[in-house]
Motif scaffolding. Structure first.
Motif, PDB file in Angstrom:
ATOM      1  N   THR A 260      -1.074  13.270  -1.452  1.00 10.14           N
ATOM      2  CA  THR A 260      -0.894  12.375  -2.597  1.00 10.14           C
ATOM      3  C   THR A 260      -0.070  13.051  -3.684  1.00 10.14           C
ATOM      4  N   ALA A 261       0.561  12.207  -4.518  1.00  4.31           N
ATOM      5  CA  ALA A 261       1.331  12.690  -5.668  1.00  4.31           C
ATOM      6  C   ALA A 261       1.285  11.610  -6.731  1.00  4.31           C
ATOM      7  N   THR A 262       1.680  11.965  -7.960  1.00  5.86           N
ATOM      8  CA  THR A 262       1.657  10.975  -9.035  1.00  5.86           C
ATOM      9  C   THR A 262       2.993  10.239  -9.098  1.00  5.86           C
ATOM     10  N   GLY A 263       2.984   9.094  -9.784  1.00  5.00           N
ATOM     11  CA  GLY A 263       4.234   8.342 -10.002  1.00  5.00           C
ATOM     12  C   GLY A 263       4.291   7.063  -9.174  1.00  5.00           C
ATOM     13  N   GLU A 264       5.353   6.296  -9.443  1.00  7.85           N
ATOM     14  CA  GLU A 264       5.602   5.027  -8.756  1.00  7.85           C
ATOM     15  C   GLU A 264       5.957   5.322  -7.293  1.00  7.85           C
ATOM     16  N   PRO A 265       5.255   4.720  -6.314  1.00 11.58           N
ATOM     17  CA  PRO A 265       5.561   5.044  -4.914  1.00 11.58           C
ATOM     18  C   PRO A 265       6.873   4.400  -4.439  1.00 11.58           C
ATOM     19  N   LEU A 266       7.524   5.066  -3.461  1.00 11.50           N
ATOM     20  CA  LEU A 266       8.706   4.503  -2.798  1.00 11.50           C
ATOM     21  C   LEU A 266       8.272   3.866  -1.491  1.00 11.50           C
ATOM     22  N   SER A 267       9.044   2.908  -0.982  1.00 17.97           N
ATOM     23  CA  SER A 267       8.729   2.287   0.293  1.00 17.97           C
ATOM     24  C   SER A 267       9.091   3.239   1.425  1.00 17.97           C
ATOM     25  N   ALA A 268       8.287   3.255   2.466  1.00 21.95           N
ATOM     26  CA  ALA A 268       8.559   4.104   3.622  1.00 21.95           C
ATOM     27  C   ALA A 268       9.858   3.684   4.311  1.00 21.95           C
ATOM     28  N   VAL A 287       7.436  12.716  -4.390  1.00 23.63           N
ATOM     29  CA  VAL A 287       7.104  11.347  -4.821  1.00 23.63           C
ATOM     30  C   VAL A 287       6.180  10.729  -3.779  1.00 23.63           C
ATOM     31  N   PRO A 288       5.267   9.838  -4.235  1.00 19.63           N
ATOM     32  CA  PRO A 288       4.371   9.170  -3.271  1.00 19.63           C
ATOM     33  C   PRO A 288       5.125   8.112  -2.466  1.00 19.63           C
ATOM     34  N   VAL A 289       4.594   7.808  -1.272  1.00 16.33           N
ATOM     35  CA  VAL A 289       5.212   6.824  -0.375  1.00 16.33           C
ATOM     36  C   VAL A 289       4.180   5.754  -0.048  1.00 16.33           C
ATOM     37  N   ALA A 290       4.629   4.489  -0.060  1.00 14.41           N
ATOM     38  CA  ALA A 290       3.716   3.377   0.245  1.00 14.41           C
ATOM     39  C   ALA A 290       4.260   2.599   1.443  1.00 14.41           C
ATOM     40  N   ASP A 291       3.382   1.882   2.138  1.00 12.96           N
ATOM     41  CA  ASP A 291       3.868   1.024   3.233  1.00 12.96           C
ATOM     42  C   ASP A 291       4.249  -0.345   2.680  1.00 12.96           C
ATOM     43  N   ALA A 292       4.575  -1.248   3.598  1.00 10.23           N
ATOM     44  CA  ALA A 292       5.112  -2.545   3.173  1.00 10.23           C
ATOM     45  C   ALA A 292       4.133  -3.311   2.290  1.00 10.23           C
ATOM     46  N   GLY A 298       1.279   8.478   1.879  1.00  7.57           N
ATOM     47  CA  GLY A 298       1.654   9.889   1.950  1.00  7.57           C
ATOM     48  C   GLY A 298       2.663  10.228   0.873  1.00  7.57           C
ATOM     49  N   ILE A 299       3.331  11.380   1.036  1.00  6.01           N
ATOM     50  CA  ILE A 299       4.349  11.769   0.056  1.00  6.01           C
ATOM     51  C   ILE A 299       5.580  12.283   0.792  1.00  6.01           C
ATOM     52  N   ILE A 300       6.677  12.416   0.027  1.00  5.87           N
ATOM     53  CA  ILE A 300       7.862  13.089   0.561  1.00  5.87           C
ATOM     54  C   ILE A 300       8.303  14.106  -0.478  1.00  5.87           C
ATOM     55  N   THR A 301       8.722  15.284  -0.007  1.00  9.23           N
ATOM     56  CA  THR A 301       9.121  16.346  -0.938  1.00  9.23           C
ATOM     57  C   THR A 301      10.583  16.686  -0.733  1.00  9.23           C
TER      58      THR A 301
END
Lengths: 307, 395
Positions: A260-268, A287-292, A298-301
């Motif tokens: 997990t991470a803070t902030g507005e999630p991006l779409s996978a 940044v955090p990642v969200a599904d549809a 999850g997150i991406i670094t």
């Protein structure tokens, strides 16, 4: 399926297309890409016999293009060029109805088809039907050009730099439009451009041509990731080849599930390029990642991008 | 802007009308409005406008001229331009009326053989008024209907005055009355000559032009021949046709029965056709090769046959240029047909040459003025057609 088999075209002894063989599968969005003079436009125009080829053979759906008259062949194939190709003395409706009229469709059927196509291209039928090309913006003219190419519901669409004469914003909108139409209709499209970004965005398969021959054939990712030659690397990559590569890969391929991470999630489904842009903007390396459905997955670094 | 508010200086909004009014005033002051001659063959003594015409008419002309001049100081508006057209139109009719009235009052005092002809001041005045009408129409961006209406009102006014016998004392009208029986015939003959030349010229020239567009290497020799034809002086060309045609008529008597011979309509029509070919072929080539290649390419790519491309795309898009060519050809043929009277083709030219032979300027005018009128009318009609076509195909 379009099959070019050892096709050549010479002008004054100089080969413009030189022993070219390639196969475009049904439903593909095939972009012929290359610098000017590489033979991409000639190749496209040989498919509907606007340019006669000197040797080799071209099949569409297993049928030799030389088996029927050029006019019969062309009426089965959609054809769109830069917006100036509209007939200035005909209304939008008459322009779109060109091929259906050549095929002697009934009046009502043509009318309905024009309505359907204007709606498909998001032009209000009652407002646009009776306008003349000079009353339309460049982008609207190009939409009419695409509608005209689709009029007789051809299986195959040939497009010769169709968005070459419009401004970047309009071009962007038209590219979304043609991508949407391709996805919705599953027509086979052969599309000529010299614009790499346009090719990477639209193509399911790209043919890079160099001096009348095939320099590389592959998906956009293959072309950018594994260029077959220095020519292809220079043409496709330039200085921002890495960025193009990021643009073609989805976050889902590199993300770390569960963290997990803070902030507005991006779409996978967003690209790695979008992730890099978000990190740069937010001054962060994760940044955090969200599904549809918007659920955090999850997150991406920053490190994941260059892995 | 501020400077204009503080010093509301006089400003000219129109530079054409002051020149026209100035020229007209100068001509009226220095030249004869009409000329009085003791008989038909000697040149006359000029009489100025204010001496020849009723003072009320010449005062009205001067006042309207001043009013027309005054319009150029007002800020331009569409209504103002139409007002200028109305003033200039009234001036035109008043000048005509003054000429007729002057002639009848002078004729009453002169011996019966005396001739009252139109003088230099009349032609300058009438020309200036006509140009002022055209200038006003152009500034008002008048549509074809407004232009037609203006022309019709002026023509009706002229016809009404002529019908009332206002011009009967003018020598031009006297020439007309003595030739009245032949005049309508000559006018008709003139129109027939022009039509009989233009139709074959189109039928020959148009396919030639299309062929030249399809095979550009043929354009060089074709235009060389047509240019050569165009450089032969018209009188020489009419003359050169006499020998071969009379020879042909002698050899084939059935042709002679059809009226073909060394003189008359046949050589005139042939020469007019030859002269018309160059402009017809040129405008056909220019019109068709001027069609955007991308549009023709799109037509091919859609599966139009060569025939369909030509009739549905190339021809309609070339039409404005073709019509412009037809306009040139028609005006040219109306003028050249005057010369054709030399070889016995008849038409308005017969008055011109008869007048030249008798040294009777009024008889020359009787032939020349209707020819000019025909040319102007043809030009106007074809220009209107071009504008209407262009409106549809504007890009």
């Amino acid at each position: 399926m379009i099959d070019l088999d050892h096709v050549s075209k010479r002008y004054d002894g100089r080969a413009v297309v030189d022993d070219l063989s390639l196969t475009v599968p049904d439903g593909a969005f095939c972009v012929l890409l290359g610098p000017s003079g590489c033979g991409k436009s000639t190749t496209l125009r040989m498919i509907n016999r606007l340019v006669p080829f000197d040797s080799g053979i071209i099949h569409i759906g297993g049928e030799d293009v030389r088996g029927v008259s050029p006019e019969t062949l062309r009426r089965r194939i959609g054809y769109a060029i830069q917006s100036i190709g509209l007939f200035p003395h005909w209304s939008v409706e008459d322009n779109i109805a060109t091929v259906p009229r050549l095929l002697n469709w009934a009046r009502n059927r043509i009318r309905d088809r024009v309505t359907e196509l204007l709606e498909l291209l998001r032009l209000d039928p009652e407002n646009y039907r009776h306008k003349y090309p000079h009353q339309l913006s460049g982008g609207e003219q190009q939409r009419v050009g695409v509608a005209r190419a689709l009029a007789a519901d051809p299986e195959l669409l040939l497009m010769d730099e169709p968005f070459g004469a419009v401004d970047p914003i309009t071009r962007d909108a038209l590219q979304s439009e043609i991508a949407r139409i391709h996805a919705a209709t599953k027509k086979t499209i052969v599309f000529v451009t010299h614009d790499i970004e346009e090719a990477l965005r639209l193509a399911t398969v790209i043919a890079i041509l160099e001096k009348g021959g095939l320099a590389q054939w592959g998906t956009p990712l293959e072309i950018v990731d594994q260029p077959a030659s220095g020519f292809v690397r220079d043409f496709v990559g330039g200085e921002s080849g890495g960025l193009k590569l990021l643009g073609l890969r989805r976050i889902a391929e590199r993300m770390r599930p569960g963290e997990t991470a803070t902030g507005e999630p991006l779409s996978a489904e967003a690209s790695l390029r979008d992730a890099l842009a978000a990190m740069t903007e937010r001054h962060t390396d994760r940044v955090p990642v969200a599904d549809a459905s918007g659920r955090l997955i999850g997150i991406i670094t920053l490190a994941d991008l260059v892995r | 802007m501020g400077a204009m508010v503080r010093f509301p200086a006089i400003r000219l909004y129109n530079h054409v009308v002051p020149v026209l009014v100035g020229a007209a005033a100068a001509a009226a002051a220095t030249c004869g409005f009409v000329a009085v001659a003791p008989n038909r063959l000697v040149s006359g003594r000029p009489v100025a406008l204010w001496l020849a015409a009723d003072p009320r008419l010449s005062t009205a002309i001067a006042l309207l001229g001043a009013l027309l001049l005054a319009t150029v100081f007002a800020a331009p508006r569409r209504a103002l331009h139409f007002a200028a057209v109305a003033i200039a139109g009234m001036l035109l009719l008043l000048i005509l009326a003054a000429a007729g009235q002057a002639a009848s009052s002078l004729a009453a005092l002169a011996p019966p053989l005396a001739r009252i002809s139109l003088g230099a001041a009349f032609w300058v005045l009438i020309g200036a008024a006509g140009l002022a009408v055209i200038d006003g129409l152009q500034r008002a961006r008048a549509g074809i209907l407004a232009q037609l209406a203006t022309a019709a009102i002026i023509a009706t006014g002229f016809a009404a005055m002529a019908e009332a016998g206002l011009f009967d004392a003018l020598s031009l009208a006297r020439e007309y009355h003595t030739r009245q029986a032949g005049f309508a015939g000559a006018l008709t003959r003139h129109i027939v000559l022009v039509a009989a030349a233009i139709i074959p010229a189109m039928l020959i020239g148009f396919p030639l032009g299309v062929a030249a567009v399809r095979r550009p290497h043929r354009q060089g020799p074709l235009f060389a021949v047509l240019n050569l034809l165009q450089t032969v002086p018209s009188i020489a060309l009419f003359g050169l046709l006499i020998a071969p045609l009379s020879g042909l008529a002698t050899a084939v008597p059935s042709l002679a029965q059809l009226g073909i011979g060394g003189i008359g309509m046949a050589p005139a029509i042939i020469a007019l056709v030859l002269y018309a070919l160059l402009p017809v072929v040129r405008s056909t080539v220019a019109g068709i090769s001027g069609v955007d290649r991308a549009i023709v390419d799109a037509a091919r790519g859609m599966g139009m046959t060569r025939y369909q491309r030509f009739w549905h795309v190339e021809l309609p898009l070339a039409a404005p240029v073709l019509l412009a060519g037809l306009r040139i050809v028609t005006v040219q043929a109306i003028g050249l047909a005057v010369v054709a009277a030399l070889i016995g083709a008849g038409g308005l030219g017969s008055f011109v040459f008869e007048g030249l032979g008798q040294y009777a300027a009024d008889l020359v005018l009787l032939g020349a003025l209707p020819a000019i009128g025909l040319a102007l009318a043809a030009d106007f009609l074809l220009q209107s057609a071009t504008v209407l076509l262009h409106r549809r195909t504007a890009t």
